[in-house]
Design an enzyme around this catalytic site. Sequence first.
Site, PDB file in Angstrom:
ATOM      1  N   HIS A 132      -2.651  -3.235   2.934  1.00 12.49           N
ATOM      2  CA  HIS A 132      -2.456  -1.823   2.602  1.00 12.49           C
ATOM      3  C   HIS A 132      -0.983  -1.435   2.645  1.00 12.49           C
ATOM      4  O   HIS A 132      -0.416  -1.248   3.719  1.00 12.49           O
ATOM      5  CB  HIS A 132      -3.252  -0.944   3.570  1.00 12.49           C
ATOM      6  CG  HIS A 132      -4.717  -0.919   3.285  1.00 12.49           C
ATOM      7  ND1 HIS A 132      -5.295   0.032   2.477  1.00 12.49           N
ATOM      8  CD2 HIS A 132      -5.714  -1.751   3.663  1.00 12.49           C
ATOM      9  CE1 HIS A 132      -6.597  -0.200   2.376  1.00 12.49           C
ATOM     10  NE2 HIS A 132      -6.870  -1.289   3.091  1.00 12.49           N
ATOM     11  N   GLU A 175       0.353   1.379   1.887  1.00 14.54           N
ATOM     12  CA  GLU A 175       0.549   2.731   2.428  1.00 14.54           C
ATOM     13  C   GLU A 175       0.535   2.713   3.952  1.00 14.54           C
ATOM     14  O   GLU A 175       1.009   3.657   4.597  1.00 14.54           O
ATOM     15  CB  GLU A 175      -0.518   3.687   1.884  1.00 14.54           C
ATOM     16  CG  GLU A 175      -1.843   3.686   2.609  1.00 14.54           C
ATOM     17  CD  GLU A 175      -2.684   2.443   2.361  1.00 14.54           C
ATOM     18  OE1 GLU A 175      -3.722   2.278   3.025  1.00 14.54           O
ATOM     19  OE2 GLU A 175      -2.315   1.628   1.489  1.00 14.54           O
ATOM     20  N   CYS A 203      -6.487  -4.233  -1.775  1.00 10.66           N
ATOM     21  CA  CYS A 203      -7.649  -4.598  -0.951  1.00 10.66           C
ATOM     22  C   CYS A 203      -8.880  -4.902  -1.816  1.00 10.66           C
ATOM     23  O   CYS A 203      -8.916  -5.926  -2.464  1.00 10.66           O
ATOM     24  CB  CYS A 203      -7.924  -3.508   0.089  1.00 10.66           C
ATOM     25  SG  CYS A 203      -8.740  -4.147   1.567  1.00 10.66           S
TER      26      CYS A 203
END
Length: 386
Positions: free
Chosen positions: A356, A358, A273
């Site tokens: 992202h 995760e 990001c």
Amino acid sequence: MTYHLYPAIMLLQDGKSYKGWTLLKSMITFGEVVFNTGMTGYQEIMTDPSYAGQIMTFTYPEIGNTGINNEDNESKKIHVKGIIAKNFCFHSNNWRLEQSFINYIIINNIPNIFGIDTRELTKHLRNTGVMNGCISSKYLNSNELYSKLHKTPIMQGSDLVKKVTTLKKYTFSDYFNQYYCHLKYKTDSTFGYGLKIILIDFGVKYQILSRLFSYGCSIDVLPADTTYEEIRLHNPDGIILSNGPGDPSVIQYGIKTIKKIIEFTNIPIFGICMGHQILSLALGAETFKLRFGHRGLNHPSGMKQKIEVTSQNHGFAVQKQSLYPNNIYITHLNLNDLTVAAIFHNKKPIFSVQYHPEASPGPHDSDYLFKYFINLIKKFKKYNNY
């Protein structure tokens, strides 16, 4: 339990206003009004450092249904400047619930307004672009609020990283034992054992750290303004550039450091990001502000016939044309607007993503990137020359 409701107003910089209700009697807050299209994840969003300086509009019609738990926070504090919703759930219920959503708002004094048409507000922001706004129950006069709102700094040109980065180095293994010992991942905890990872904290989410830790990596988290010389002293096997808030082009201290790492070492780097944007800037690219950003859990990213559904949260993007000719290959595009979603370097062990992996919250299509990064470290470890 009885809750008191108070009249509130939400005013945008273009003069458009909305009337609703709030749980806080005398409240006023200013920030960039944005929207997130996710159907869940309100707790992660409120505690995500990437949302610093922003007032979040939830497009899902009712939030708070599952309450609050101690596992889903992405940091130790609330980072949003305020929240906007159509409806709040006053009777949260879930097997993981540890606190009701309403109590959480009141106890943490989170500026809020609900009872407004968030669909209309979102359409307005899509048409005009995101802008500064305010929520107030302290003042209900638009003219009085507008004069105060006019003084609020805009997001473009703002360095918010310094407000959210860690002030000193810490090792996540100790932090993990304190906050995340109960989290379980279906991963090989020995896969990254013995590897020393440095994460430069531009506003990191806890789940990025815990995901790396689940593979057995040792993780040192460093402030955003850590110098190249300090990083060399840590002798890392790999470097993560974390997510974070604000305008990436003004984080010159971070860009300068990454430039030196790229020039003088072969340390594998993984940008996420904001980290993706800073890495791109260090490679000579440029960034620009998106009209209304990408904030949601279902952004399709990929090339040709291979697509991942990704979780995204950013208001700036890398200028595609500026990546050439810098030995950079674009691996993923955001298929909604064809902006750059992921890159890798042709000659260095460097790659980054605008989304992202995760995915907290969100789909896990991109989770493989953590394992890919560890494999990359193993492959290039013998070539490190620092």
